[in-house]
Scaffold this active site. Sequence first.
Site, short mmCIF file in Angstrom:
data_model
loop_
_atom_site.label_atom_id
_atom_site.label_comp_id
_atom_site.label_asym_id
_atom_site.label_seq_id
_atom_site.Cartn_x
_atom_site.Cartn_y
_atom_site.Cartn_z
N MET A 1 0.77 -1.28 0.00
CA MET A 1 -0.09 0.10 0.13
C MET A 1 0.90 1.34 0.04
SD MET A 1 -1.57 2.67 1.58
CE MET A 1 -3.14 3.33 2.15
N SER B 1 3.77 -1.41 3.47
CA SER B 1 3.19 -0.07 2.96
C SER B 1 4.37 1.16 2.80
CB SER B 1 2.26 0.43 4.15
OG SER B 1 1.66 1.77 3.45
N GLY C 1 7.27 0.14 2.54
CA GLY C 1 8.04 -0.38 3.80
C GLY C 1 7.17 -0.25 4.87
N ASP D 1 1.96 -2.20 12.22
CA ASP D 1 1.24 -2.05 13.65
C ASP D 1 0.49 -3.24 13.81
OD1 ASP D 1 -1.43 -2.33 12.12
OD2 ASP D 1 -0.59 -0.47 11.17
N ASP E 1 11.80 -0.17 3.43
CA ASP E 1 12.35 0.05 1.98
C ASP E 1 14.00 0.21 1.95
OD1 ASP E 1 10.22 -0.82 0.66
OD2 ASP E 1 9.40 1.29 -0.16
N GLU F 1 30.98 -15.67 -2.57
CA GLU F 1 29.89 -14.97 -2.06
C GLU F 1 28.62 -16.03 -1.96
OE1 GLU F 1 30.17 -10.30 -2.94
OE2 GLU F 1 29.76 -11.74 -4.67
#
Length: 778
Positions: free
Chosen positions: A504, A552, A554, A559, A573, A639
């Site tokens: 979102m 949202s 990130g 909540d 993000d 790696e």
Amino acid sequence: MAIRFDETSKIFTLETKNTCYQMKADTHGFLQHLYYGQKIGHMDMSYIHMTVDRACAGNPDTVFPDRTISFNTLPQDYTGYGVGDYRINSIAVLNADGSRGTDLRYVKYEILDGKYSIPGLPASYETEEKLKNGNVVSTEDKGPSPVPAKGSSPVRTLVLTMEDPVTKLVVELLYGVFEETDMITRAARITNAGDGKMQLLKAASMSLDMPYGDWDLIHFHGKHALEKQTERNHLTHSIQTIGSNRGTSSHQQNPFVILCDEKATEDSGSCYGFMLVYSGGFKAEIERDQFDSVRVVMGIQDDSFTWTLYPGETFYTPEVMMSYTYEGLTQLSHNYHKMIRHHICRGKYKLTRRPILLNNWEATYFDFDNEKLLQLADEAADLGIEMLVLDDGWFGERNSDNAGLGDWFVNENKIKGGLAKLVKQIKAKGLKFGIWIEPEMVNEDSELYKAHPDWAMAMPGRKPIRARNQLVLDIARKDVRDYIYNSIAKILRENDIDYVKWDMNRSLSDLYSKAPEIRHQGETAHRYVLGLYDMMERFTSEFPDILFEGCSGGGARFDAGILYYSPQIWCSDDTDPINRLNIHYGTSFGYPTSTVGAHVSASPNHQTGRSTPLHTRAVVAMSGTFGYELDPSKLTAEEKDEIREQVRVFRANYDLISNGKYYRLSEIKKKSYEAWEFVSEDQEEAMVNLVVTDPQPNPTLMNVKLKGLDPQGIYQLAYKTKQYPEAPFVYFGSEEMGRRFEADDQEFTGSALMYGGFTFPWVIGDYAAIQIHFVKVG
Ligand code: GLA
């Protein structure tokens, strides 16, 4: 007995394992708040409050001629409005006669077995089984107590009914008492029992008066890609508001605040937590008044809120989870971690390990096709990664973030042969498959918008604000929700999808809904959130095997409301591990590691350009749900080997990381390193993580005091023990580091590690990380 009522004194006492909450329905019908804090035995705490004639303070008519009782100083559990309490109010009502007054008086109580539920809203629950069987206290039931308390249930509900004798507004205060987790939850059910229309202008979930003490406020502010920065300030004589008017809980503030004694530390001191179980705009107001009394009020953002209540109608506030401890901030965090893991998160993945994933977002952004995805899948499988997640860009004409949102059908130019074929091919490689959606939004450049331009929220006569070139769908409307649900559920039904990232990506604006049930546009923001929860409930019910991850941009909706539907949320993000230290630190005060979406991404980092070792990126991401967000084909063979080892280490340590207790070992940005620790509940193991954030020449040595160990226990670094002869639990950043520890087969008492500490070797280089594992050997 978690809830006691004394008929003579009219005192209600709510007790958890360590805390006590006390109220009194006094002779005037005022609901006085007496006490919230450490358990105090069978005490009537009224003695700590003294009523004083405060010169010009107002006195309610019912107390005449006593001039010592005033709403303006009386500690109360939920206040009226416009009747002489000049502090922050709990409720604001525009009555049918145009007056703005509410004077609530105690009427009756009920004590119920089990935990109340709130229709249409997420709320903490006792057990998932009881929730599923409907064996919870339904707040919809307006009749007498459906389940009278028998003394058997560990979670209890107290309902206190207050009424305004003139307007007949009824406010039922709901208290949930979770003994084990030291939590008291609160919400309010507000009913118009009068005969005229009323308008709620404010309806807080709770109010708490703390007449004595010197308090600091801790809150978590931020911005996109840098959420939950911790701020601690002493309360001044003022009203401080922590909130969001963005229609989401927001990047900018989190709906969790702490009040702690000004001397409180991680390990000692009084701390109160207030966490709203809600994902929309919110408001936490904290007032320190003329007599140094503090009031905390929390609930839905009321700046543009108006809710119409016709006679007989009811409004439910969301819930606040409150916790108290005198043992410092760490204990407060542990209470919330336990509460969220056991009584908020639900479903198959609530407590179990989730697949280690590779997300293609930072690997490809919008530039991918089925071949690229299959290549990523091959690489992932080869590295031991367990799931491929296809992020934004797989649907409609979604080649950038300017178009396509709303068109939930696969883009066959990119995914040639369709999604079902791709999913089969990926599954054939032994991987699970996940997908990204952003159901609440629409681009104007989309089929959906062309067909239904009126489904996007817009105020009459105005062009709505675009953000990321997208508009907000009016999900307060059931027909819009049904369309979204059906188009996305079709994809989920037709494809074998294991995971959904529900994104979102903007704040709400232009709030104007055409939902038929809306009587006033002041309802729209909350109805949007109710619409969101309705969709999430439908998705999680129809697809119980899918792991949902909230997102949202990130962490704009990180909540407890979202955690009720998805046990993890993409935390930010910003994947830069050094910034993440900060973000994870702030997040850890209220939310457990198992909820924190965290991935290893490429270096230099795409958001900051900073270069960090692969090892450090993994140590940080392991303190979360753990996964990758990079193109493995761009990595060297060394790696890739390192990643295989990381995957093994995370799997091996999952239980300790997720089910263990989390300890912050450094105060953020106060030292040249950050350190944190996980300790198993039985104190048999501990893992310490340390990242050097500011490498120094000739440095002060890094002595870190561990926490939570058995002081009498004997601990050793894991690889030296019989239990782990092949050192499966030890992960060092380099060969060099490994040798330094290998030379050391010392045994440590728990008390030595906690009070003397463990001294880490001097490491050089950019952002080195060390992860060590202690096990108890005696
Ligand atoms: C948001 C999310 C990212 C990614 C993009 C895709 O920003 O937080 O993880 O999914 O959207 O557009």
